[in-house]
Structures are given as C-alpha cells and as structure tokens.
Design an enzyme around this catalytic site. Structure first.
Site, PDB file in Angstrom:
ATOM      1  N   ASP A 236       0.809  -1.218   0.000  1.00 41.21           N
ATOM      2  CA  ASP A 236       0.000   0.000   0.000  1.00 41.21           C
ATOM      3  C   ASP A 236       0.848   1.277   0.000  1.00 41.21           C
ATOM      4  OD1 ASP A 236      -2.076  -1.775   0.310  1.00 41.21           O
ATOM      5  OD2 ASP A 236      -2.961  -0.748   2.031  1.00 41.21           O
ATOM      6  N   ASP A 237       0.219   2.333  -0.450  1.00 43.79           N
ATOM      7  CA  ASP A 237       0.672   3.734  -0.295  1.00 43.79           C
ATOM      8  C   ASP A 237       1.703   4.195  -1.318  1.00 43.79           C
ATOM      9  OD1 ASP A 237      -0.983   3.516   1.860  1.00 43.79           O
ATOM     10  OD2 ASP A 237       0.504   4.040   3.376  1.00 43.79           O
TER      11      ASP A 237
ATOM     12  N   HIS B 256      -5.831   2.715  -4.165  1.00 51.51           N
ATOM     13  CA  HIS B 256      -5.794   3.012  -2.721  1.00 51.51           C
ATOM     14  C   HIS B 256      -6.276   4.450  -2.478  1.00 51.51           C
ATOM     15  CE1 HIS B 256      -4.810   2.153   1.353  1.00 51.51           C
ATOM     16  NE2 HIS B 256      -3.708   2.850   1.425  1.00 51.51           N
TER      17      HIS B 256
ATOM     18  N   HIS C 128      -5.525   9.363   0.255  1.00 54.95           N
ATOM     19  CA  HIS C 128      -5.443   8.623   1.518  1.00 54.95           C
ATOM     20  C   HIS C 128      -6.289   9.233   2.635  1.00 54.95           C
ATOM     21  CE1 HIS C 128      -3.614   5.849   4.456  1.00 54.95           C
ATOM     22  NE2 HIS C 128      -3.265   5.157   3.397  1.00 54.95           N
TER      23      HIS C 128
ATOM     24  N   HIS D 245       3.807  -2.301   3.125  1.00 56.71           N
ATOM     25  CA  HIS D 245       3.881  -0.951   2.540  1.00 56.71           C
ATOM     26  C   HIS D 245       5.197  -0.792   1.780  1.00 56.71           C
ATOM     27  CE1 HIS D 245       0.893  -0.566   5.738  1.00 56.71           C
ATOM     28  NE2 HIS D 245       0.371   0.413   5.026  1.00 56.71           N
TER      29      HIS D 245
HETATM   30 NI    NI Z   1      -2.563   3.259   3.186  1.00 54.77          NI
END
Ligand code: NI
Length: 198
Positions: A7-8, A58, A62, A149
């Site tokens: 993620d991210d 995603h 955020h 991540h």
């Molecule tokens: Ni995230």
C-alpha cells in the site's frame, strides 16, 4: 497460495526493489497505489505492471473515506483509476480503502471489490525486519492476504525473507485477483474480502 499486497506507493526506489525481488522468486503481488503518487512516478507504475504484478486503487489522497461524501468517495477512486489506466492501458479493479475504513456509504459509493487483509505486518510501525517477518509468517495459511507498505525501505529486506520462506514451503505467491479467481470468487460485484481462506 498467498497474496502479498503493498500500500501507499509507488515509491521512487523501494517499489522498484520489491518488484525485482518478486521477479527473482517468480512471484507476483498486488500494489494498491495512491493517485497522488501515481502521477509523480509513472515510470515506476509501468515497471510494476510490466513485471506482471497487479495494480489496485488506494484512493487519490489517503483520506478516511467514511468521512467523505459519496461524490468525493467516487472521485477519489475514479481519478486514481483513470491515471493508472493512462499508464498501463488497463483499468484497475480492486480497491483498498485507506485504514481499512468502511461503512454503508463507502460500500454503496464503490462498485468494485473492496480488499482488506487478514495478516497485518505492521511494517509502517516497527520499521524492523526482525518484527515484520515473524508477524507475517507465524500464522500464514493458504488464502491469506498480507498487508505491507512499499514506501518503507525496511520493508524491502523483510519481503525478501518472507518470499524465501513461502517459496521454500511451496506457496504460490500470486496477485489478489488471481487468488480470488482461483478460489472461485466473483470479482464483478461489490464485496468485501479479508482473505480467501476456505
Ligand atoms: Ni494506506
């Protein structure tokens, strides 16, 4: 089979490093990207995709989706999807809501499958390979979805150890879509997945 999810990102360096490690083990993963990072690093997005990994959404910025209006939620998802499509030519299907935060409004606003996780590496918190690896491997089972991540450099060596163990123990490391399809789930509907354990 196990699905590793990142993620991210994308991140200018760490994402590339993880893609290289995945390729080394003949493994494929799902990267849930932020639209705000996709536009910064389109070449990284392309490399992730060209190495036969899956790209998911995603959101753009955020934010916690439960605090947004339906239109704002749709914009967060659709704007990210269209930037990814511009780079890869493929519309991403899977959505991971930031913080795993979901309610009725979020479920109604998003038509795609929502992908959560059942193994949390807490890599963002420990930033320590010695803590990340056992959290993932101690309880790993067929059908698991692991949260990692790719923005943290400490996650890179952890991924190498995790993959080495999983491959040696005959797990297939595949994308979330591949795993859910293999387990017979229908991805054309809105549905929340924590894992594909059966
Ligand atoms: Ni995230």
């Amino acid at each position: 089979m196990v699905a590793l999810t990142f993620d991210d990102g994308p991140h200018s360096r760490n994402t590339d490093d993880i893609v290289n490690i995945l390729s080394k083990y003949n493994a494929h993963a799902t990267f849930f990207m932020l639209g705000s990072n996709v536009v910064k690093y389109p070449d990284v997005v392309k490399r992730v995709y060209d190495a036969e990994n899956e790209i998911g959404i995603h959101t753009w910025s955020h934010k916690e989706l439960t605090k947004l209006s339906s239109d704002e939620i749709k914009n967060e998802v659709n704007n990210t999807a269209s930037e990814i499509e511009k780079i890869t030519g493929k519309i991403p299907i899977l959505v991971r809501p930031p913080y795993g935060s979901i309610n009725e409004k979020v479920r109604n606003a998003i038509d795609n499958p929502l992908i959560l996780w059942n193994i949390d590496s807490l890599d963002w918190k420990s930033r320590n390979k010695e803590k990340i690896v056992p959290l993932v491997l101690n309880d790993v089972q067929d059908g698991d979805i692991v949260l990692l991540h790719d923005i943290h450099s400490t996650t890179v060596p952890a991924v190498e150890e995790i993959l080495k163990y999983l491959v040696e123990n005959d797990y297939q490391i595949i994308t979330v879509s591949q795993m859910l399809n293999a387990k017979g789930y229908d991805l054309s509907k809105t549905r929340i997945f924590y894992s594909a354990r059966q």
